[in-house]
Scaffold this motif. Sequence first.
Motif, mmCIF file in Angstrom:
data_model
loop_
_atom_site.group_PDB
_atom_site.id
_atom_site.type_symbol
_atom_site.label_atom_id
_atom_site.label_comp_id
_atom_site.label_asym_id
_atom_site.label_seq_id
_atom_site.Cartn_x
_atom_site.Cartn_y
_atom_site.Cartn_z
ATOM 1 N N THR B 77 0.038 -3.617 -8.278
ATOM 2 C CA THR B 77 -0.304 -2.452 -7.532
ATOM 3 C C THR B 77 -0.207 -1.216 -8.351
ATOM 4 O O THR B 77 -0.875 -0.264 -8.230
ATOM 5 C CB THR B 77 0.486 -2.441 -6.091
ATOM 6 O OG1 THR B 77 0.389 -3.477 -5.358
ATOM 7 C CG2 THR B 77 0.141 -0.989 -5.359
ATOM 8 N N ALA B 141 4.783 0.438 -4.122
ATOM 9 C CA ALA B 141 3.849 -0.126 -3.121
ATOM 10 C C ALA B 141 3.477 -1.625 -3.507
ATOM 11 O O ALA B 141 3.468 -1.954 -4.734
ATOM 12 C CB ALA B 141 2.731 0.656 -2.768
ATOM 13 N N THR B 143 0.646 -3.225 -2.046
ATOM 14 C CA THR B 143 -0.422 -3.613 -1.265
ATOM 15 C C THR B 143 -1.893 -3.851 -2.224
ATOM 16 O O THR B 143 -2.840 -4.083 -1.699
ATOM 17 C CB THR B 143 -0.958 -2.357 -0.419
ATOM 18 O OG1 THR B 143 -1.133 -1.306 -1.479
ATOM 19 C CG2 THR B 143 0.154 -2.103 0.358
ATOM 20 N N PHE B 147 -4.951 -0.444 -1.157
ATOM 21 C CA PHE B 147 -4.365 -0.133 0.226
ATOM 22 C C PHE B 147 -4.670 -0.711 1.537
ATOM 23 O O PHE B 147 -5.283 -0.212 2.490
ATOM 24 C CB PHE B 147 -4.155 1.337 0.577
ATOM 25 C CG PHE B 147 -3.561 2.169 -0.713
ATOM 26 C CD1 PHE B 147 -2.064 1.889 -0.859
ATOM 27 C CD2 PHE B 147 -4.136 3.010 -1.592
ATOM 28 C CE1 PHE B 147 -1.552 2.927 -1.823
ATOM 29 C CE2 PHE B 147 -3.571 3.725 -2.331
ATOM 30 C CZ PHE B 147 -2.350 3.394 -2.693
ATOM 31 N N TYR B 148 -5.355 -2.116 1.364
ATOM 32 C CA TYR B 148 -6.108 -2.778 2.546
ATOM 33 C C TYR B 148 -5.070 -2.837 3.607
ATOM 34 O O TYR B 148 -3.870 -3.045 3.473
ATOM 35 C CB TYR B 148 -6.561 -4.192 1.999
ATOM 36 C CG TYR B 148 -8.104 -4.307 1.509
ATOM 37 C CD1 TYR B 148 -8.591 -2.900 1.255
ATOM 38 C CD2 TYR B 148 -8.580 -5.276 1.437
ATOM 39 C CE1 TYR B 148 -9.946 -3.025 0.788
ATOM 40 C CE2 TYR B 148 -9.929 -5.364 0.827
ATOM 41 C CZ TYR B 148 -10.637 -4.237 0.659
ATOM 42 O OH TYR B 148 -11.904 -4.464 0.050
ATOM 43 N N TYR B 151 -1.916 -4.872 5.104
ATOM 44 C CA TYR B 151 -0.732 -4.795 4.409
ATOM 45 C C TYR B 151 -0.112 -3.166 4.292
ATOM 46 O O TYR B 151 1.128 -3.161 4.420
ATOM 47 C CB TYR B 151 -1.184 -5.177 2.915
ATOM 48 C CG TYR B 151 -1.974 -6.236 2.646
ATOM 49 C CD1 TYR B 151 -1.253 -7.490 3.012
ATOM 50 C CD2 TYR B 151 -3.197 -6.153 1.738
ATOM 51 C CE1 TYR B 151 -2.192 -8.616 2.750
ATOM 52 C CE2 TYR B 151 -3.923 -7.184 1.402
ATOM 53 C CZ TYR B 151 -3.389 -8.303 2.053
ATOM 54 O OH TYR B 151 -4.141 -9.369 1.660
ATOM 55 N N SER B 152 -1.210 -2.396 4.201
ATOM 56 C CA SER B 152 -0.604 -0.968 3.823
ATOM 57 C C SER B 152 0.179 -0.237 5.233
ATOM 58 O O SER B 152 0.819 0.624 5.015
ATOM 59 C CB SER B 152 -1.758 0.037 3.423
ATOM 60 O OG SER B 152 -2.712 0.016 4.336
ATOM 61 N N SER B 155 3.682 -3.083 5.401
ATOM 62 C CA SER B 155 4.587 -3.223 4.210
ATOM 63 C C SER B 155 5.809 -2.139 4.433
ATOM 64 O O SER B 155 5.762 -0.949 4.782
ATOM 65 C CB SER B 155 3.885 -2.822 2.979
ATOM 66 O OG SER B 155 4.695 -2.655 1.641
ATOM 67 N N VAL B 159 4.753 2.980 0.560
ATOM 68 C CA VAL B 159 3.068 3.008 0.585
ATOM 69 C C VAL B 159 2.659 4.664 0.855
ATOM 70 O O VAL B 159 2.000 5.201 0.165
ATOM 71 C CB VAL B 159 2.692 2.250 1.689
ATOM 72 C CG1 VAL B 159 1.170 2.737 2.142
ATOM 73 C CG2 VAL B 159 2.563 0.756 1.346
ATOM 74 N N LEU B 163 0.284 6.876 -1.168
ATOM 75 C CA LEU B 163 -0.892 7.607 -0.397
ATOM 76 C C LEU B 163 -1.030 9.183 -0.633
ATOM 77 O O LEU B 163 -2.100 9.507 -1.168
ATOM 78 C CB LEU B 163 -1.003 7.345 0.909
ATOM 79 C CG LEU B 163 -1.145 5.921 1.449
ATOM 80 C CD1 LEU B 163 -0.991 5.894 3.093
ATOM 81 C CD2 LEU B 163 -2.430 5.386 1.363
ATOM 82 N N VAL B 225 -4.405 6.480 7.371
ATOM 83 C CA VAL B 225 -3.512 5.374 7.273
ATOM 84 C C VAL B 225 -1.941 5.793 7.409
ATOM 85 O O VAL B 225 -1.265 5.179 7.945
ATOM 86 C CB VAL B 225 -3.531 4.628 5.679
ATOM 87 C CG1 VAL B 225 -2.597 3.483 5.466
ATOM 88 C CG2 VAL B 225 -4.974 4.043 5.699
ATOM 89 N N ARG B 229 0.501 4.683 10.218
ATOM 90 C CA ARG B 229 2.177 4.261 9.862
ATOM 91 C C ARG B 229 3.027 5.167 10.696
ATOM 92 O O ARG B 229 4.131 4.429 10.968
ATOM 93 C CB ARG B 229 2.202 4.459 8.324
ATOM 94 C CG ARG B 229 1.739 2.971 7.526
ATOM 95 C CD ARG B 229 2.046 3.324 6.299
ATOM 96 N NE ARG B 229 3.746 2.932 6.008
ATOM 97 C CZ ARG B 229 4.261 1.965 5.506
ATOM 98 N NH1 ARG B 229 3.420 1.025 5.036
ATOM 99 N NH2 ARG B 229 5.576 1.711 5.284
#
Lengths: 98, 544
Positions: B77, B141, B143, B147-148, B151-152, B155, B159, B163, B225, B229
Amino acid sequence: MANSEQEHAHIGYGGYTLIWLGLLALTALTVTAAGVNLGNVAVAVTILIATVKSYLVATIFMHLKIESRLFRVVVYAAIFFIVVSIILLFSDYTFLRE
Amino acid sequence: MDATTHTNGSYLSKTGGKGGIRSWIFSTDHKRIGLLYFASLAVFFSVGVVFGLLMRLELIAPGPTITDAQTYNSFFTVHGVIMIFLFVVPGLPAIFGNFFLPLMIGAKDVAFPRLNLLSWWLYLAGGLIALASVVMPGGAADTGWTFYIPYSVRSNTNVIPALIAAFILGFSSILTGVNFITTVHRMRAPGQTFFKMPLFVWALYSTGWIQLLATPIIGITLVMVGVERLLSVGIFDPSLGGDPVLYQHLFWIYSHPAVYIMILPAMGVISEVIPVFARRTIFGYNFIAYSSLAIAIFGSLVWAHHMFTAGMSGVAAIAFSAFTFLVAIPSAVKVFNWVATLYKGSITLEPPMLFALGFIFHFLIGGFTGLVQGALSVNLHIHDTYFIVGHFHYVMFGGMGFGFLAATHFWFPKMFGKMYNHKRAAVGFWTLVVGFNTLYFPMFVMGWLGMPRRYYDYLPEFHTYHFISTVGSWIVALALLIILVNLILGLAKGERVREKNPWGGETLEWRADTPPIHENWEEIPVVTGGPYDYKRNDENESTT
């Protein structure tokens, strides 16, 4: 640029206030429309209102109406790109649901 | 040709009244900003290389070797995030675009010098946050650089900082794009019409448009994303009512055009280097210029070829596959034109030319294997295998990487007024070619045989390929070291270059002083001919 500045002055504060009130009215319309059960056309109505609002903001507040052709081409390019992206994206979603 | 007396000194000595490091990190001179990028990119690139080497070392044998599976996930990653967002995307535009765009169009600087400095600061901030995410509690991270989802969002690693880093870097990229587009439109020297611009400028111009139009999409997607999260809003995560495939669409709407942000400027460099060392006018100037635009446009319409196996309608799959084949045409136009330029040329194999030819060779392999993947039926077989990793590295490292090294060796004397050792550069080049192919070619074979990418462990039947590949990674590291040491030695005690035009180039930057003065020109040059008029200007030829 000097030309645009001069033309810009012609719109005046009154004009800007009017457009602003118009935008507020359209926002109110969007909120109202969300409360009415319009079925399948609900999204289309919302997008239509949003399009009118974006048009007003881009042409009047962002001065695109009075800017040189080059600036308009830049914006058209961006709009073209996003429209094509959305068409291609939904070409997947539409056929996937069938 | 000779240096004339100037009131303005070299940009290297012009500190702008600031001392020490402040004369660099607060400078709005496009050349100094270019070098700021050079230094920072070199640091991030080295970190990326170290993670790549660690990853390869883990895979030298099946089973655990040097680390556990979780750390391995972080290795690939971090390697991906650093290499993509911090090196390959900004690489050529930020360093050589900044340095040479104004010189090549006869301008004194870019259109917005302060915005340019802000771009570098944003780049630095993004880079430092990315590095911080590796060492902060929670762990790097894991993923993958894409960052699919899911997972993202699930996880527990850092992350969010990764990001944020990518988001900030996106801004840096957009600002550079805006700056370059404006510079090209507003600041060209008198007489330099669009079709008298050097092809590197055309490439930067096309790249600028992609940076401007596509980067905001990844920015907003990464924010979504983050929102998902932090606030558990269902956008992409199916357990919250979201759609993970939508994430992939949005991610690749940016990230595929981003591949062209990476490769287009490198193609521009090759279009500059080939005519200089073949002593020939570039073949098909207009076609190369238009093909840059065509790549920028078609490249924006092919993103879903990354997702053929992700659950996609047949209609969309066919459309995206067809566009993928179409985008190969402008790329091939360029390659044909470069080869046609070489035909009957007086070729000299100076180091920049070696790297440019290396680009063509490796990019061809990378390009053709791309077409293999673009075919729907084959794609199902090789999706998410090492075949993809091989293809990607042939295009990115074999293409952008070799283009980057070609640019470095080509413009080094102009940038620093020093020359590196040519023999050592050639040794570095050949070592790199051997190492590169040893490292990445086995990936095609094992991918074809079914070795999945991103796996920590593998079946014994893939051992030989992984072993060869890991040995290749050591040769690549050695080659990079040779090249780096040679450039540093060149900088420290290389032969001084005062000549304006050591390679005998025809584009405008070779008419500026070596190294260029602050604000580039005493008098803005007037352009009368095309950028590659070798026949007409034969008397200008001179070599070191």
